[in-house]
Write a protein that holds these residues in place. Structure first.
Motif, PDB file in Angstrom:
ATOM      1  N   VAL A   1      12.327   7.623  -3.245  1.00 20.48           N
ATOM      2  CA  VAL A   1      11.508   6.723  -2.422  1.00 20.48           C
ATOM      3  C   VAL A   1      12.400   5.763  -1.634  1.00 20.48           C
ATOM      4  O   VAL A   1      12.109   5.435  -0.476  1.00 20.48           O
ATOM      5  CB  VAL A   1      10.482   5.968  -3.299  1.00 20.48           C
ATOM      6  CG1 VAL A   1       9.747   4.912  -2.492  1.00 20.48           C
ATOM      7  CG2 VAL A   1       9.492   6.954  -3.905  1.00 20.48           C
TER       8      VAL A   1
ATOM      9  N   LEU B   1       3.718   3.494   2.816  1.00 25.41           N
ATOM     10  CA  LEU B   1       4.831   2.645   2.399  1.00 25.41           C
ATOM     11  C   LEU B   1       5.827   2.387   3.525  1.00 25.41           C
ATOM     12  O   LEU B   1       6.321   1.264   3.680  1.00 25.41           O
ATOM     13  CB  LEU B   1       5.522   3.295   1.194  1.00 25.41           C
ATOM     14  CG  LEU B   1       6.412   2.413   0.335  1.00 25.41           C
ATOM     15  CD1 LEU B   1       5.729   1.102  -0.057  1.00 25.41           C
ATOM     16  CD2 LEU B   1       6.856   3.179  -0.916  1.00 25.41           C
TER      17      LEU B   1
ATOM     18  N   THR C   1       7.848   3.418 -11.736  1.00 26.92           N
ATOM     19  CA  THR C   1       7.490   3.142 -10.340  1.00 26.92           C
ATOM     20  C   THR C   1       8.284   4.017  -9.383  1.00 26.92           C
ATOM     21  O   THR C   1       7.918   5.150  -9.114  1.00 26.92           O
ATOM     22  CB  THR C   1       7.691   1.647 -10.000  1.00 26.92           C
ATOM     23  OG1 THR C   1       9.040   1.282 -10.283  1.00 26.92           O
ATOM     24  CG2 THR C   1       6.719   0.770 -10.736  1.00 26.92           C
ATOM     25  N   ILE C   2       9.401   3.467  -8.920  1.00 23.36           N
ATOM     26  CA  ILE C   2      10.099   4.022  -7.758  1.00 23.36           C
ATOM     27  C   ILE C   2      11.494   4.455  -8.166  1.00 23.36           C
ATOM     28  O   ILE C   2      12.166   3.754  -8.922  1.00 23.36           O
ATOM     29  CB  ILE C   2      10.197   2.923  -6.669  1.00 23.36           C
ATOM     30  CG1 ILE C   2       8.807   2.612  -6.098  1.00 23.36           C
ATOM     31  CG2 ILE C   2      11.176   3.321  -5.571  1.00 23.36           C
ATOM     32  CD1 ILE C   2       8.768   1.344  -5.273  1.00 23.36           C
TER      33      ILE C   2
ATOM     34  N   ASP D   1       0.870  -1.178   0.000  1.00 18.15           N
ATOM     35  CA  ASP D   1       0.000   0.000   0.000  1.00 18.15           C
ATOM     36  C   ASP D   1       0.910   1.232   0.000  1.00 18.15           C
ATOM     37  O   ASP D   1       1.501   1.574   1.024  1.00 18.15           O
ATOM     38  CB  ASP D   1      -0.892  -0.045   1.247  1.00 18.15           C
ATOM     39  CG  ASP D   1      -1.798   1.174   1.359  1.00 18.15           C
ATOM     40  OD1 ASP D   1      -1.637   2.131   0.576  1.00 18.15           O
ATOM     41  OD2 ASP D   1      -2.667   1.159   2.254  1.00 18.15           O
ATOM     42  N   PHE D   2       1.019   1.900  -1.147  1.00 17.06           N
ATOM     43  CA  PHE D   2       1.960   3.016  -1.279  1.00 17.06           C
ATOM     44  C   PHE D   2       1.552   4.217  -0.433  1.00 17.06           C
ATOM     45  O   PHE D   2       2.369   5.092  -0.182  1.00 17.06           O
ATOM     46  CB  PHE D   2       2.093   3.434  -2.754  1.00 17.06           C
ATOM     47  CG  PHE D   2       3.093   2.617  -3.521  1.00 17.06           C
ATOM     48  CD1 PHE D   2       3.197   1.241  -3.340  1.00 17.06           C
ATOM     49  CD2 PHE D   2       3.956   3.225  -4.427  1.00 17.06           C
ATOM     50  CE1 PHE D   2       4.133   0.484  -4.049  1.00 17.06           C
ATOM     51  CE2 PHE D   2       4.894   2.486  -5.144  1.00 17.06           C
ATOM     52  CZ  PHE D   2       4.975   1.107  -4.953  1.00 17.06           C
ATOM     53  N   SER D   3       0.325   4.273   0.003  1.00 19.41           N
ATOM     54  CA  SER D   3      -0.094   5.402   0.828  1.00 19.41           C
ATOM     55  C   SER D   3       0.468   5.314   2.241  1.00 19.41           C
ATOM     56  O   SER D   3       0.424   6.276   2.990  1.00 19.41           O
ATOM     57  CB  SER D   3      -1.625   5.505   0.871  1.00 19.41           C
ATOM     58  OG  SER D   3      -2.167   4.465   1.653  1.00 19.41           O
TER      59      SER D   3
END
Ligand code: DX5
Ligand code: ZN
Length: 226
Positions: free
Chosen positions: A55, A21, A50-51, A17-19
């Motif tokens: 991040v 992370l 993506t990342i 869940d990136f919210s």
């Protein structure tokens, strides 16, 4: 598979869940993960984006285990300095993305972090010749790179076994990891073929059970294959 063999698990945060992370990384780090697997995609080597290093830097404080960055990017060398600064422990480049694999691996090692090389499903293990002695990690992709949640490609298992032999026969230190479609059904086959590290995204973050339990389930599943 005998129960005495240590199998490592590397949760792929692609399915997290990136919210939240950071918390998801901590759940894996505190929940039995041996590495955190970060899938970096640039929209060129593979279609999705993506990342990046920003991040990696953000999640670094949330993990007590090493972070490996799986670089699905063209021209990976240009991203190495920022990944080093972000706190990545291992940079994994794709054979197919490197014009000069040996010099790319040398650049990673000389920048002070560990080097890994990933092979897409149809890429021969012979591409590892000349670099294996400098590698800490070989990643055999068991799906086409680019997306989580794809089905495991069993025909890669023969290559996994050949890479295992190359590493063992040559007395190299590299660990051997499989990435893609690993779950409680497939993990044992990968380990039986010679893998020592299992990457799993969907099976850990999308299984509907807590992250620590999902990691334990994958470890346990390996013992079901003989
Ligand atoms: C795919 C990535 C994988 C992916 C695995 O390109 O390299 O690490 O996150 O996801 P699952 O475990 O869902 O196949
Ligand atoms: Zn990956």
């Amino acid at each position: 598979m005998t129960s005495g063999v240590e199998i490592k698990v590397a949760p792929s945060i692609l399915a997290a869940d990136f919210s939240r992370l950071g918390e998801q990384v901590a759940e894996a780090s505190n929940g039995g993960a041996d590495y955190i697997h970060v899938d970096m995609m640039d929209g060129h080597f593979v279609p999705p984006i993506t990342i990046g290093a920003q991040v990696v830097s953000a999640i670094r404080p949330w993990s007590e285990v090493p972070i490996e960055v799986h670089m699905m990017v063209e021209e990976p060398t240009k991203f190495i300095p920022e990944l080093v600064d972000a706190g990545a422990d291992t940079a994994v480049v794709h054979v197919e993305a490197c014009k000069d694999l040996r010099s790319t691996v040398d650049k990673i090692v000389s920048s002070g972090i560990k080097a890994g090389v990933a092979l897409s499903p149809s890429t021969s293990e012979l591409s590892l010749q000349g670099v294996l002695s400098n590698l800490s990690l070989v990643v055999a992709m068991t799906v086409e790179p680019g997306w989580g949640g794809q089905p495991f490609i069993p025909k890669v298992l023969d290559k996994v076994t050949r890479i295992r032999s190359m590493i063992d026969d040559g007395g190299y230190d590299a660990e051997l990891e499989v990435d893609g479609g690993i779950n409680i059904e497939t993990a044992g086959y990968a380990v039986k073929a010679g893998a020592g590290i299992l990457v799993a995204g969907t099976a850990i973050y999308g299984s509907g059970v807590p992250v620590d339990q999902a990691i334990a389930n994958i470890r346990q599943s390996v013992h079901n294959i003989n």
